[in-house]
Design a protein around this motif. Sequence first.
Motif, short mmCIF file in Angstrom:
data_model
loop_
_atom_site.label_atom_id
_atom_site.label_comp_id
_atom_site.label_asym_id
_atom_site.label_seq_id
_atom_site.Cartn_x
_atom_site.Cartn_y
_atom_site.Cartn_z
N GLY A 67 0.96 -1.09 0.10
CA GLY A 67 -0.01 -0.12 -0.14
C GLY A 67 0.86 1.32 0.17
N SER A 68 2.11 1.05 0.87
CA SER A 68 3.04 2.41 0.55
C SER A 68 3.34 2.73 -0.61
CB SER A 68 4.14 2.23 1.40
OG SER A 68 5.21 1.06 0.95
N ILE A 69 3.09 1.72 -1.43
CA ILE A 69 4.19 2.10 -2.83
C ILE A 69 3.17 3.14 -4.25
CG2 ILE A 69 4.99 1.16 -5.36
CD1 ILE A 69 6.89 0.34 -2.90
N PRO A 70 1.30 2.87 -4.00
CA PRO A 70 0.88 3.75 -4.20
C PRO A 70 0.73 5.47 -3.41
CG PRO A 70 0.37 1.54 -4.18
CD PRO A 70 0.76 1.48 -3.60
N PHE A 71 1.43 4.93 -2.64
CA PHE A 71 0.73 6.74 -1.63
C PHE A 71 2.16 7.35 -2.51
CE2 PHE A 71 -1.86 5.02 1.45
CZ PHE A 71 -2.29 6.15 1.89
N THR A 72 3.45 6.49 -2.43
CA THR A 72 4.78 7.60 -2.63
C THR A 72 4.54 7.26 -4.34
OG1 THR A 72 6.26 5.85 -1.73
CG2 THR A 72 6.75 7.66 -3.52
N THR A 73 3.90 6.69 -5.00
CA THR A 73 3.83 7.06 -6.88
C THR A 73 2.94 8.74 -7.43
OG1 THR A 73 4.10 5.11 -7.11
CG2 THR A 73 2.53 6.29 -9.07
N ALA A 74 1.62 8.01 -6.04
CA ALA A 74 0.44 9.13 -6.36
C ALA A 74 1.16 10.66 -5.21
CB ALA A 74 -0.87 9.25 -5.83
N ALA A 75 1.94 10.81 -4.66
CA ALA A 75 2.37 11.53 -3.73
C ALA A 75 3.05 12.10 -5.15
CB ALA A 75 3.28 11.82 -2.64
N TYR A 76 4.49 11.10 -5.15
CA TYR A 76 5.22 11.79 -6.74
C TYR A 76 3.82 13.18 -7.99
CZ TYR A 76 7.74 13.03 -10.31
OH TYR A 76 8.67 13.37 -11.50
N LEU A 77 3.34 12.27 -8.08
CA LEU A 77 2.58 13.06 -8.89
C LEU A 77 2.17 13.79 -8.89
CD1 LEU A 77 0.52 9.67 -10.66
CD2 LEU A 77 2.67 10.38 -11.80
N GLN A 78 1.48 13.85 -7.67
CA GLN A 78 0.80 15.45 -7.34
C GLN A 78 2.34 16.71 -6.92
OE1 GLN A 78 -1.18 14.86 -3.11
NE2 GLN A 78 -3.18 16.19 -4.70
N GLY A 110 1.30 24.86 -2.34
CA GLY A 110 0.55 23.88 -2.98
C GLY A 110 1.89 23.07 -2.80
N TRP A 111 3.16 23.52 -3.40
CA TRP A 111 3.93 23.16 -4.29
C TRP A 111 5.12 21.99 -2.46
CZ3 TRP A 111 9.31 22.93 -2.33
CH2 TRP A 111 10.31 22.16 -2.79
N LEU A 112 5.13 22.84 -2.04
CA LEU A 112 5.64 22.98 -0.46
C LEU A 112 4.77 21.53 0.84
CD1 LEU A 112 7.64 23.58 2.27
CD2 LEU A 112 6.11 25.02 2.99
N SER A 113 3.90 21.47 0.14
CA SER A 113 2.38 20.39 0.96
C SER A 113 2.65 19.44 0.14
CB SER A 113 0.99 20.98 0.79
OG SER A 113 0.31 19.67 0.89
N SER A 114 2.92 19.14 -1.20
CA SER A 114 2.93 18.15 -1.94
C SER A 114 4.58 17.53 -1.92
CB SER A 114 3.08 18.08 -3.46
OG SER A 114 2.19 18.99 -4.04
N ALA A 115 5.98 18.73 -2.07
CA ALA A 115 6.67 17.88 -1.36
C ALA A 115 6.92 17.29 -0.10
CB ALA A 115 8.17 19.15 -1.40
N PHE A 156 3.67 14.57 7.27
CA PHE A 156 2.32 14.56 6.51
C PHE A 156 1.20 15.13 7.25
CE2 PHE A 156 0.34 10.89 4.15
CZ PHE A 156 1.03 10.23 3.12
N LEU A 157 1.20 15.15 8.21
CA LEU A 157 0.03 16.42 9.22
C LEU A 157 0.59 17.61 9.11
CD1 LEU A 157 -2.01 16.45 11.77
CD2 LEU A 157 0.16 16.59 12.69
N ALA A 158 1.92 17.72 8.65
CA ALA A 158 2.23 19.14 8.00
C ALA A 158 1.30 18.91 6.67
CB ALA A 158 3.76 19.54 8.33
N SER A 159 2.29 18.41 5.90
CA SER A 159 1.39 18.28 4.51
C SER A 159 -0.19 18.29 4.54
CB SER A 159 1.85 17.50 3.72
OG SER A 159 1.03 17.28 2.21
#
Length: 250
Positions: A67-78, A110-115, A156-159
Amino acid sequence: MALKTIANGNSLLCCLWKPQELNWWIGVIFAIGSLLFIIGSVLCLSPKLATVWSLDSLQINTIFFAGSIPFTTAAYLQLFQAANAGESTDENSGSSRRLNILGWRPGDIGWLSSALQFIGTILFNFNTFDATLPSLDWFESNLLIWVPNIFGSILFLASGYLAFIEICHAYWAWNPKDVSWWVVFTNLLGCVGFMISAVFGIFLPGPANIDAATLSTTFTLLGAIGFFIGSLLMLPEMSTSTKSMTIVAQ
């Protein structure tokens, strides 16, 4: 977009399949990761169900890692989307748009949240993978599993809160008629769930750790549900969003 707009059947069905939109992929991939976290949490909390499916703790932990792999993939796309937000193509001169892989926009909320979210997901990759390692004592478990978990949850909470501020244009707002508000609000609740889960996730010798582990898994489940709902709401949100990038085949 008001929630009543979502009730329109045609609009909703149209949003369910938009693979040309990057936001569609982000929402779907986040939902897949969240669903795997939900499944893993339910199996941890229901040992009888895990027994029926002939799953041991290692296999359940593997579900979390998957499950962590899709999280990282989607987070990178964001993050990719945020890094290229506002970029345009000069059609008159024929110049093509230069895409940024990561970008550097620390002044862009927005970028900072995604990063921060992307870094947090990488820590979750380590956290969930290390949980599949056999024969870890309590100190090794804290070092390899809990430490990346707590730092990933903080990011995650900060984001999640930065994303909430970006959408609401305020430190706090109550706007339940706006689907974008629901996206960031449910995601923020998911971040809070993961944060509480990480606090209880520390490994302590003795029977008290069993109760803490149960609480940790419970809040992981609640956090994953929050992210799952927020991910699905990203699909109808696309109908009015101006941020999503269109994927164009070359």
